[in-house]
Design a protein around this motif. Sequence first.
Motif, PDB file in Angstrom:
ATOM      1  N   LYS A 416       0.814  -1.210   0.000  1.00 27.31           N
ATOM      2  CA  LYS A 416       0.000   0.000   0.000  1.00 27.31           C
ATOM      3  C   LYS A 416       0.850   1.264   0.000  1.00 27.31           C
ATOM      4  N   PHE A 417       2.007   1.221   0.646  1.00 26.73           N
ATOM      5  CA  PHE A 417       2.801   2.430   0.841  1.00 26.73           C
ATOM      6  C   PHE A 417       3.686   2.756  -0.365  1.00 26.73           C
ATOM      7  N   THR A 418       4.064   1.748  -1.141  1.00 26.07           N
ATOM      8  CA  THR A 418       4.954   1.983  -2.278  1.00 26.07           C
ATOM      9  C   THR A 418       4.298   1.691  -3.618  1.00 26.07           C
ATOM     10  N   GLY A 419       3.213   0.920  -3.621  1.00 24.75           N
ATOM     11  CA  GLY A 419       2.582   0.513  -4.863  1.00 24.75           C
ATOM     12  C   GLY A 419       3.258  -0.670  -5.523  1.00 24.75           C
ATOM     13  N   ARG A 420       4.307  -1.192  -4.917  1.00 26.40           N
ATOM     14  CA  ARG A 420       5.069  -2.290  -5.508  1.00 26.40           C
ATOM     15  C   ARG A 420       4.288  -3.608  -5.437  1.00 26.40           C
ATOM     16  N   VAL A 421       4.387  -4.425  -6.495  1.00 26.21           N
ATOM     17  CA  VAL A 421       3.764  -5.753  -6.505  1.00 26.21           C
ATOM     18  C   VAL A 421       4.576  -6.679  -5.614  1.00 26.21           C
ATOM     19  N   LEU A 422       3.935  -7.279  -4.613  1.00 25.60           N
ATOM     20  CA  LEU A 422       4.602  -8.167  -3.669  1.00 25.60           C
ATOM     21  C   LEU A 422       4.390  -9.642  -3.987  1.00 25.60           C
ATOM     22  N   GLN A 423       3.228  -9.966  -4.556  1.00 30.76           N
ATOM     23  CA  GLN A 423       2.919 -11.379  -4.805  1.00 30.76           C
ATOM     24  C   GLN A 423       1.907 -11.485  -5.938  1.00 30.76           C
ATOM     25  N   VAL A 424       2.083 -12.487  -6.782  1.00 35.59           N
ATOM     26  CA  VAL A 424       1.131 -12.803  -7.845  1.00 35.59           C
ATOM     27  C   VAL A 424       0.797 -14.282  -7.735  1.00 35.59           C
ATOM     28  N   LEU A 425      -0.497 -14.592  -7.585  1.00 35.14           N
ATOM     29  CA  LEU A 425      -0.951 -15.965  -7.420  1.00 35.14           C
ATOM     30  C   LEU A 425      -1.931 -16.321  -8.534  1.00 35.14           C
ATOM     31  N   ARG A 426      -1.854 -17.544  -9.016  1.00 33.90           N
ATOM     32  CA  ARG A 426      -2.799 -18.017 -10.022  1.00 33.90           C
ATOM     33  C   ARG A 426      -4.078 -18.443  -9.315  1.00 33.90           C
ATOM     34  N   ALA A 427      -5.149 -17.649  -9.465  1.00 34.79           N
ATOM     35  CA  ALA A 427      -6.354 -17.871  -8.676  1.00 34.79           C
ATOM     36  C   ALA A 427      -7.540 -18.352  -9.495  1.00 34.79           C
ATOM     37  N   ASP A 428      -7.443 -18.312 -10.832  1.00 34.95           N
ATOM     38  CA  ASP A 428      -8.572 -18.754 -11.651  1.00 34.95           C
ATOM     39  C   ASP A 428      -8.051 -19.130 -13.031  1.00 34.95           C
ATOM     40  N   GLY A 429      -8.741 -20.065 -13.668  1.00 35.57           N
ATOM     41  CA  GLY A 429      -8.328 -20.484 -14.982  1.00 35.57           C
ATOM     42  C   GLY A 429      -8.563 -19.443 -16.055  1.00 35.57           C
ATOM     43  N   GLU A 430      -9.465 -18.499 -15.789  1.00 35.23           N
ATOM     44  CA  GLU A 430      -9.756 -17.450 -16.766  1.00 35.23           C
ATOM     45  C   GLU A 430      -9.613 -16.056 -16.147  1.00 35.23           C
ATOM     46  N   VAL A 431     -10.540 -15.665 -15.283  1.00 33.99           N
ATOM     47  CA  VAL A 431     -10.548 -14.320 -14.702  1.00 33.99           C
ATOM     48  C   VAL A 431     -10.782 -14.421 -13.197  1.00 33.99           C
ATOM     49  N   CYS A 432      -9.948 -13.763 -12.402  1.00 34.24           N
ATOM     50  CA  CYS A 432     -10.155 -13.692 -10.948  1.00 34.24           C
ATOM     51  C   CYS A 432     -10.883 -12.397 -10.625  1.00 34.24           C
ATOM     52  N   ASN A 433     -12.047 -12.520  -9.993  1.00 36.16           N
ATOM     53  CA  ASN A 433     -12.881 -11.355  -9.693  1.00 36.16           C
ATOM     54  C   ASN A 433     -12.988 -11.031  -8.214  1.00 36.16           C
ATOM     55  N   VAL A 434     -12.951 -12.054  -7.354  1.00 33.10           N
ATOM     56  CA  VAL A 434     -13.288 -11.873  -5.944  1.00 33.10           C
ATOM     57  C   VAL A 434     -12.156 -12.362  -5.060  1.00 33.10           C
ATOM     58  N   ILE A 435     -11.826 -11.565  -4.027  1.00 30.64           N
ATOM     59  CA  ILE A 435     -10.801 -11.933  -3.041  1.00 30.64           C
ATOM     60  C   ILE A 435     -11.345 -11.624  -1.659  1.00 30.64           C
ATOM     61  N   GLN A 436     -11.264 -12.599  -0.770  1.00 30.82           N
ATOM     62  CA  GLN A 436     -11.725 -12.402   0.605  1.00 30.82           C
ATOM     63  C   GLN A 436     -10.694 -12.951   1.582  1.00 30.82           C
ATOM     64  N   ALA A 437     -10.287 -12.118   2.553  1.00 24.09           N
ATOM     65  CA  ALA A 437      -9.348 -12.541   3.581  1.00 24.09           C
ATOM     66  C   ALA A 437     -10.094 -13.138   4.761  1.00 24.09           C
ATOM     67  N   HIS A 438      -9.538 -14.207   5.329  1.00 19.76           N
ATOM     68  CA  HIS A 438     -10.126 -14.815   6.517  1.00 19.76           C
ATOM     69  C   HIS A 438     -10.078 -13.816   7.679  1.00 19.76           C
ATOM     70  N   PRO A 439     -11.097 -13.801   8.547  1.00 18.07           N
ATOM     71  CA  PRO A 439     -11.130 -12.830   9.645  1.00 18.07           C
ATOM     72  C   PRO A 439      -9.998 -12.981  10.652  1.00 18.07           C
ATOM     73  N   SER A 440      -9.424 -14.183  10.798  1.00 18.59           N
ATOM     74  CA  SER A 440      -8.440 -14.402  11.853  1.00 18.59           C
ATOM     75  C   SER A 440      -7.129 -14.991  11.359  1.00 18.59           C
ATOM     76  N   TYR A 441      -7.173 -15.839  10.349  1.00 17.16           N
ATOM     77  CA  TYR A 441      -5.993 -16.567   9.893  1.00 17.16           C
ATOM     78  C   TYR A 441      -5.383 -15.921   8.649  1.00 17.16           C
ATOM     79  N   PRO A 442      -4.113 -16.189   8.353  1.00 21.84           N
ATOM     80  CA  PRO A 442      -3.492 -15.689   7.121  1.00 21.84           C
ATOM     81  C   PRO A 442      -3.914 -16.529   5.921  1.00 21.84           C
TER      82      PRO A 442
END
Length: 459
Positions: A416-442
């Motif tokens: 957030k502070f630098t705008g730098r890309v930290l990680q890229v993950l393959r999340a969908d075979g076509e288009v990734c639309n939705v991301i949700q973080a767990h309330p307690s766990y990483p």
Amino acid sequence: MAASLAHSIQHRERVGGFRHEQRGLHPAHLSRLTLSQVLNGHNGCVNALNWYVRNRDGSLLASGSDDLHVCVHKFSTAGVSPLLARIPTGHRGNIFSVKVYTNDTIACCARDGHVRILDLNIATKDGALRSVYTCHKDAVKRIVTDPRSDSVFLSCSEDGTVRQFDLRVPHQCNHAQQICPPPLVDYSSNSELTALSLNRINPNYFAIGGTDPQVLVHDRRMPSRAVRKFHQPAEETGYARRRTDSHVTAVQFAQTNGRELLGSWGSGYVQLFDFERDELEQEAREKQRAMRRVWLGNSDTASLGALDQIISQVREHFVHSSWDDARGDSSDENENEDDGSDSGDDEEEGYDHDTSSTNERNLSEKRRQAVNICYPRRRFVGHCNVMTTKDVTFLGARDEYVASGSDDGSLIIFDKFTGRVLQVLRADGEVCNVIQAHPSYPVLAASGIDDTIKIFEPV
């Protein structure tokens, strides 16, 4: 001691979606995030995800899909998260948003224009319908819950309206008799609304976006007009010459400070705004103009130049010191800001009440009545948001990361502070639309065009 510790952990999980305990993602986790589970249960694109923590079953993940069903998985770190329920909703169009309350109530909305309330306690293979709201006249795109209540939620629709519902208030929709309560805001004449976010620190504020190229913030106590407008700046470089008239696909308030706001533009960038700091700088500029007006009678150019330098230094000190103070209690500051009845007199206090000062006060009041337009503090580049609607979200214990999906199926995490890309993950075979973080766990859940949900954990 053990009982007290268990109680503390349970309490933290119950309130986790509210304050900074909510997401346990830390720097050491980022490089280790790995696809750990693929959850099945849907037969169409998965458009909505929502984590929910309840004591007797641990963590649950609710999801909504084009198949018109809501699925509920019980999350397990052991590698197998079983499907607890697959609930037919009765919707007649794609489900776009799902939210779960702590009392096992699910609110979902869809392309058919309906908001449906399901009860997990009565769920069967035939459904779990508790009530239906048909107040909207077009597709309902987002639902947000009020952190202060297990009964209140807001919804936005392509009919250009935002509505507020209270499950405790009996309501039977009847468009012929027009008995539905009026919407909080109505932009039906010029915009479709597709994005909605509620400020968790000060839930009076909500942000909206849609086909209009700006993000608007409204106050539920005075919802008739926006209190802030957020624009992305014109871009002269970059592929496809990103246009400022592109639509808004997602908005998201920071969970921990209530001050920062993310916006994602179709065919554009993700932008970070800080509307409290922008307000302080606007106030500082008003003070600078007022001080200079008092000195305008001095025709000595050198003196005016020296004055401008002094004023700029004072302004810089005012903005930074006031912003630091604002971090401590944003809710109180926002409430004072909305009150605003005496702010005009206070701002000019100490100046002579001559013609120049009076004119300056009148000008300041006109500017105050106009909606402040804010521009981004930082942009995030690396994703592609053209094909479908992409969510954007903050991640981390203190909202120190920004995450977005992409048209190439990637889940991209930025600093957030630098705008730098930290990680890229393959999340969908076509288009990734939705991301949700767990309330307690990483742990992250992601979905898109595939009919599966991807779970990422540090290994």
